[in-house]
Design a protein around this motif. Structure first.
Motif, PDB file in Angstrom:
ATOM      1  N   ASP A 185       0.905  -1.198   0.127  1.00 22.14           N
ATOM      2  CA  ASP A 185      -0.085  -0.065  -0.090  1.00 22.14           C
ATOM      3  C   ASP A 185       0.963   1.209   0.103  1.00 22.14           C
ATOM      4  N   ASP A 186       0.307   2.363   0.077  1.00 27.25           N
ATOM      5  CA  ASP A 186       1.113   3.545   0.018  1.00 27.25           C
ATOM      6  C   ASP A 186       2.035   3.786   1.247  1.00 27.25           C
ATOM      7  N   ALA A 187       1.645   3.250   2.302  1.00 33.03           N
ATOM      8  CA  ALA A 187       2.698   3.524   3.549  1.00 33.03           C
ATOM      9  C   ALA A 187       3.618   2.604   3.361  1.00 33.03           C
ATOM     10  N   GLN A 188       3.572   1.298   2.660  1.00 38.28           N
ATOM     11  CA  GLN A 188       4.785   0.527   2.601  1.00 38.28           C
ATOM     12  C   GLN A 188       5.531   1.083   1.461  1.00 38.28           C
ATOM     13  N   MET A 189       4.956   1.624   0.313  1.00 41.29           N
ATOM     14  CA  MET A 189       5.776   2.153  -0.829  1.00 41.29           C
ATOM     15  C   MET A 189       6.782   3.370  -0.224  1.00 41.29           C
ATOM     16  N   ARG A 233      11.868   5.403   1.644  1.00 37.48           N
ATOM     17  CA  ARG A 233      12.885   5.872   2.974  1.00 37.48           C
ATOM     18  C   ARG A 233      13.921   4.942   3.150  1.00 37.48           C
ATOM     19  N   ASP A 234      13.649   3.873   3.335  1.00 39.64           N
ATOM     20  CA  ASP A 234      14.746   2.614   3.567  1.00 39.64           C
ATOM     21  C   ASP A 234      15.777   2.604   2.467  1.00 39.64           C
ATOM     22  N   SER A 235      15.221   2.854   1.207  1.00 37.56           N
ATOM     23  CA  SER A 235      16.133   2.736  -0.038  1.00 37.56           C
ATOM     24  C   SER A 235      16.999   3.922   0.007  1.00 37.56           C
TER      25      SER A 235
END
Length: 134
Positions: free
Chosen positions: A113-117, A122-124
């Protein structure tokens, strides 16, 4: 002059043929993975002519979620003193203008979902700053 270039050597030859200081080489790790024998050698070949750098995994996901040799790439970028833009270029969702234009045929986000995207981006970004930063 060639209208396009597949390898860094071809791109560098084109830029030298043009002979203008505002014409540079753009490298893209997704395509380098296909065309180049060595990421580091390709970056060194571009050297001072490298004007823009795109990052993406061999599987089109964000950096850090595939098999691209990021430490090798980071070392080579530091060796040539690259200080230009580094732009992530993941393509993981079907549909929309870009998904349609580049023919993304399946969801590579595992249903994110948008939150995971946003979290993946951010992590990348943190990963990329750590690996590619000086």
């Amino acid at each position: 002059m060639c209208p396009y270039a597949n390898t860094v050597a071809e791109g560098v030859a084109f830029v030298k043929d043009v002979g203008k200081p505002n014409v540079k080489v753009m490298l893209d790790t997704f395509h380098m993975n296909i065309e180049e024998d060595s990421f580091a050698d390709a970056i060194r070949t571009a050297g001072a002519l490298l004007g823009h750098f795109h990052t993406g995994e061999s599987n089109r996901r964000v950096p850090g979620k595939g098999r691209i040799p990021w430490q090798e790439i980071g070392r080579a970028l530091r060796e040539i003193n690259y200080s230009g833009a580094v732009v992530m270029e993941p393509f993981v969702k079907t549909g929309g203008t870009i998904g349609s234009d580049i023919r993304v045929w399946r969801d590579l986000s595992n249903g994110a979902d948008d939150a995971q995207m946003d979290k993946d981006a951010r992590d990348s970004l943190a990963f990329s700053r750590f690996i590619l930063g000086s």
